[in-house]
Structures are given as C-alpha cells and as structure tokens.
Scaffold this motif. Sequence first.
Motif, PDB file in Angstrom:
ATOM      1  N   GLN A 109       0.809  -1.211   0.000  1.00 50.03           N
ATOM      2  CA  GLN A 109       0.000   0.000   0.000  1.00 50.03           C
ATOM      3  C   GLN A 109       0.844   1.264   0.000  1.00 50.03           C
ATOM      4  O   GLN A 109       0.492   2.263  -0.632  1.00 50.03           O
ATOM      5  N   CYS A 110       1.975   1.241   0.710  1.00 49.71           N
ATOM      6  CA  CYS A 110       2.793   2.452   0.804  1.00 49.71           C
ATOM      7  C   CYS A 110       3.316   2.898  -0.557  1.00 49.71           C
ATOM      8  O   CYS A 110       3.488   4.093  -0.802  1.00 49.71           O
ATOM      9  N   LEU A 111       3.578   1.950  -1.467  1.00 46.15           N
ATOM     10  CA  LEU A 111       4.052   2.316  -2.797  1.00 46.15           C
ATOM     11  C   LEU A 111       2.960   3.005  -3.606  1.00 46.15           C
ATOM     12  O   LEU A 111       3.243   3.781  -4.522  1.00 46.15           O
ATOM     13  N   LEU A 112       1.721   2.746  -3.255  1.00 45.70           N
ATOM     14  CA  LEU A 112       0.595   3.308  -4.001  1.00 45.70           C
ATOM     15  C   LEU A 112       0.106   4.631  -3.432  1.00 45.70           C
ATOM     16  O   LEU A 112      -0.563   5.392  -4.139  1.00 45.70           O
ATOM     17  N   SER A 113       0.441   4.919  -2.160  1.00 44.15           N
ATOM     18  CA  SER A 113      -0.184   6.092  -1.555  1.00 44.15           C
ATOM     19  C   SER A 113       0.744   7.018  -0.772  1.00 44.15           C
ATOM     20  O   SER A 113       0.384   8.180  -0.558  1.00 44.15           O
ATOM     21  N   SER A 114       1.922   6.570  -0.314  1.00 42.79           N
ATOM     22  CA  SER A 114       2.692   7.427   0.596  1.00 42.79           C
ATOM     23  C   SER A 114       4.189   7.501   0.310  1.00 42.79           C
ATOM     24  O   SER A 114       4.828   8.497   0.652  1.00 42.79           O
ATOM     25  N   LEU A 115       4.796   6.462  -0.267  1.00 44.26           N
ATOM     26  CA  LEU A 115       6.259   6.420  -0.418  1.00 44.26           C
ATOM     27  C   LEU A 115       6.727   7.493  -1.403  1.00 44.26           C
ATOM     28  O   LEU A 115       6.396   7.449  -2.591  1.00 44.26           O
ATOM     29  N   GLN A 116       7.530   8.455  -0.884  1.00 49.08           N
ATOM     30  CA  GLN A 116       7.981   9.586  -1.698  1.00 49.08           C
ATOM     31  C   GLN A 116       9.479   9.574  -1.972  1.00 49.08           C
ATOM     32  O   GLN A 116       9.937  10.225  -2.906  1.00 49.08           O
ATOM     33  N   LEU A 117      10.234   8.837  -1.136  1.00 46.66           N
ATOM     34  CA  LEU A 117      11.691   8.845  -1.307  1.00 46.66           C
ATOM     35  C   LEU A 117      12.240   7.436  -1.141  1.00 46.66           C
ATOM     36  O   LEU A 117      11.929   6.753  -0.162  1.00 46.66           O
ATOM     37  N   VAL A 118      13.069   7.020  -2.086  1.00 40.91           N
ATOM     38  CA  VAL A 118      13.819   5.763  -1.988  1.00 40.91           C
ATOM     39  C   VAL A 118      15.275   6.094  -2.266  1.00 40.91           C
ATOM     40  O   VAL A 118      15.588   6.745  -3.267  1.00 40.91           O
ATOM     41  N   ARG A 119      16.148   5.660  -1.355  1.00 39.91           N
ATOM     42  CA  ARG A 119      17.577   5.938  -1.552  1.00 39.91           C
ATOM     43  C   ARG A 119      18.392   4.675  -1.338  1.00 39.91           C
ATOM     44  O   ARG A 119      18.259   4.002  -0.312  1.00 39.91           O
ATOM     45  N   PHE A 120      19.255   4.364  -2.309  1.00 41.07           N
ATOM     46  CA  PHE A 120      20.202   3.260  -2.186  1.00 41.07           C
ATOM     47  C   PHE A 120      21.477   3.838  -1.582  1.00 41.07           C
ATOM     48  O   PHE A 120      22.175   4.631  -2.218  1.00 41.07           O
ATOM     49  N   LYS A 121      21.773   3.449  -0.341  1.00 43.31           N
ATOM     50  CA  LYS A 121      22.877   4.064   0.388  1.00 43.31           C
ATOM     51  C   LYS A 121      24.225   3.443   0.069  1.00 43.31           C
ATOM     52  O   LYS A 121      25.265   3.974   0.452  1.00 43.31           O
ATOM     53  N   VAL A 122      24.215   2.310  -0.626  1.00 45.85           N
ATOM     54  CA  VAL A 122      25.465   1.655  -1.042  1.00 45.85           C
ATOM     55  C   VAL A 122      25.543   1.707  -2.561  1.00 45.85           C
ATOM     56  O   VAL A 122      24.540   1.482  -3.243  1.00 45.85           O
ATOM     57  N   PRO A 123      26.713   2.018  -3.136  1.00 52.49           N
ATOM     58  CA  PRO A 123      26.828   2.108  -4.598  1.00 52.49           C
ATOM     59  C   PRO A 123      26.394   0.807  -5.279  1.00 52.49           C
ATOM     60  O   PRO A 123      26.701  -0.283  -4.813  1.00 52.49           O
ATOM     61  N   ILE A 124      25.687   0.941  -6.393  1.00 52.32           N
ATOM     62  CA  ILE A 124      25.258  -0.237  -7.136  1.00 52.32           C
ATOM     63  C   ILE A 124      26.244  -0.498  -8.278  1.00 52.32           C
ATOM     64  O   ILE A 124      26.866   0.423  -8.813  1.00 52.32           O
TER      65      ILE A 124
END
Length: 418
Positions: free
Chosen positions: A348-363
């Motif tokens: 549900q959070c991906l559909l209504s609330s999640l505003q920031l995603v951060r990958f803290k380790v280099p990919i």
Amino acid sequence: MLKKDRISELPDSLICDILTHLSTKKVVSTSVLSTRWRNIWLWVPNVELNSKTFPNVNAFVKFGDRFFDPIRVSCIQKLELTLNPKARTLDDDESYFTSWIEAAIKRKIHHLDVRLSKVSLRKKPLRLYSCDTLVYLRLYQVVLADAEFVSLPCLNTMYLDKNWYPREATLEKLISSCPVLKNLKIVASDLDTKVFRVHSRSLKTISIKRGRIVLPQYNNVPGVVIDAPLLRRLSIDDRKSESFVVKNLESHAKLDIYLSFGLGEMTISSFTFRLICRYSELEPLPQFCYMSDLCVAVHPTKLKQLETFLESCPNLKSLFLVQLGSYNYNPEVPSEEMNQEGLPSVPQCLLSSLQLVRFKVPITGVAGEMKLVNYFLKNSTVLKKLILRLDSRSAKDEILKELFEIPRGSTECELVIL
C-alpha cells in the motif's frame, strides 16, 4: 578602603544555590575564604566525588565521611560518585561507600550516578532498592544484590550500564517496581548472558545495547522480552541475542532496530528480515501504521521478503536501502525470486505514501540490484525522488541507459544519480 563583601552577607541557602553551579573542587576551595565560608560547602546539595582526584584512599574516605555525616539533615539533590579499583582500604572494606549511599537516601536524594569500575559490593548490599525521592538513577559496573522488595515510587529515568545481576528476576523486579518509570537504558556487560525481561506499564522509551560476548563459553544468549504497552520508542542495538519478543506494542511506536547476529553493522539485517518473513508465514505481521521512515539492509535477491515487510508499513514515506553487496551471490545464477516475472501484489505504501527511496550503497549494475530499482520506479505511484550512487568500477553508460528506459509509475519521480 576595603570593599564590602556583599556575597558573604547573603543567607546560607542562597549561597548554596549559587555554589551548585560550580564543580565540587571549586566549592570546597571556598572554605578558605573566611570563617564565614568554612563549612558552607557541606550544605551544598550537589556533589561530585571521584576517588581519582584524591591523593590516596584515606583522604577520599575522610572527605566522604565528613560530607555524609549522618547527623546532618540537609537534602542532597544530586550525587555523582566514582570509585576506581585503587580506592580500597587495606582490609578491602567498602562499608564507607555503602554508608554514603544510605546517608544520601536518608537526605532525600533526587539524582544518583554511581560508577564503581568493577568493585564488588556483595559484602554489604546497597539500599538502592528503596528510596522514596529518587528520580534519576545511573549504575555503572555495579554488582547488584538480590532483592525481595523494591520501592522506587518516583524514579523516572534509569540507566543500567554493564552491571551484574545475581538472577534474571533481579533486573525484572527492579524495572517492574518503578511505577512512574518513563525512560530506561540498558547496556549489557560482555559476560552477561541472562534474559532481559522488561515489564512496565509506564515506560515510554527503551534502549537496549548488547555487544559481542567475548568468551566462547558464553555464546548462547537467550534474548530479550519486552512488555510495555505505553512504549513510544524502542531502540535495540544487539550483537548476540538469539531472540526478541515485544508484546503489546502500540502501532505508533518508533522502532530503531540494529540487530547484526554476527553479520556486521546494519539497521535491520537481511537475516532478521528472513526471520520476519518466516514468522509471517505462520501469522500476519503487525501493522506499523505510524512508521514514516525505514532503513533496512536487504540482499538484492530478497525482493519478495522486502515486499512482505513493506506491506506492514502502509504509511511509509522514506525508504533507505543498504544492500549487503552483490558479491554475496553469483549474478550469472539468478535466484528463484529473481526469476519470477511478477509479484502478486504491491504494498500500500508504494501506491499512496512512499515519496523517497535511496540506495545508500553504490550499485554495480548486476541483475538483482537493477531489479530492485525497476521495482520501485515501476510500482511507486507517488514517488518523488529515487537516489542512486554508481560504483566506480561499474559500466556507467550501460547502467544509465537501462535506468532511463525503466517505465515510471509516478510522473513526478526524479531519478538522482550521484
């Protein structure tokens, strides 16, 4: 013409209030100013006693005995008492120390900070279990005696740092017998393998820290049990406990979980997530409806486990991902989860609330990492920013091309590449 000493004309009570803002050493030095000041320091309600600041143990004991004279009836608001291993009498008698604590309790102490540096007081246990006025208590490296009766009716804050408890019930009783206790911090000693049971109907914040057990014979640590229905914040930094049981936790409590179980430092380890997901196969996970920020270590191949946990965070706004590293698996042999074309549902959070995603380790651009990026860009409908950092050894041009070809679930999403 000599100027008039106006300070000396002040009443003793006001002078003592002024002296509380000075160190004990400076307070005592005022005794040489005049006969008017000779004994005023004995009535100051705050005192710091450290055996290291005295030339020898006899001077330390003589000073303490004078200050804690049982005949004196003045109140003691704050006592910080530090006793190092060298502060011992010839016959190893520490009765002077226990008598000071008892005198402070009789003089209605509010704030008590005791640091014993592994000095055992089993010969004469302290009367710390009964004090009607104590509000703040800190004990460092104290060997606590067992107690059949505990009465600390005003204690609000308790800090237990590397102490020794004769039985598991000793700590449990100490905590549960404080009816207004709000803040509790426990730091386990390196040799403590007892279960920490915290039962309280008043606690608002709990912090528990247990480092690695240094001796191999103490490898098995049963864990922690917490039952605190009014808890607002729980912080756990544990390197050794085998289990944690948290009962009656309110949904809006803030959790800072740092469990390594031998896997290194992280906020919530990948191994912990596997345990959570195994638990979810037996019964539904609790809903963390008020959780807004989450930092989690997740293996690139464990997307399904991450999704399972996110389903319990319906109002999550910020997600920080700490990957364990692509070196933990062979990118040429995708896992079963990575071979799945789709997932049965989107949290549900991906559909209504999640505003920031951060990958803290280099990919590095391997399949598992790109699948995680693809998942959030494609399924997050209100995402405003996804932040990535590329590994210096990666094929940047190929990664960038693949990233910008991923369809976006949110028209406002900004892809930031550091």
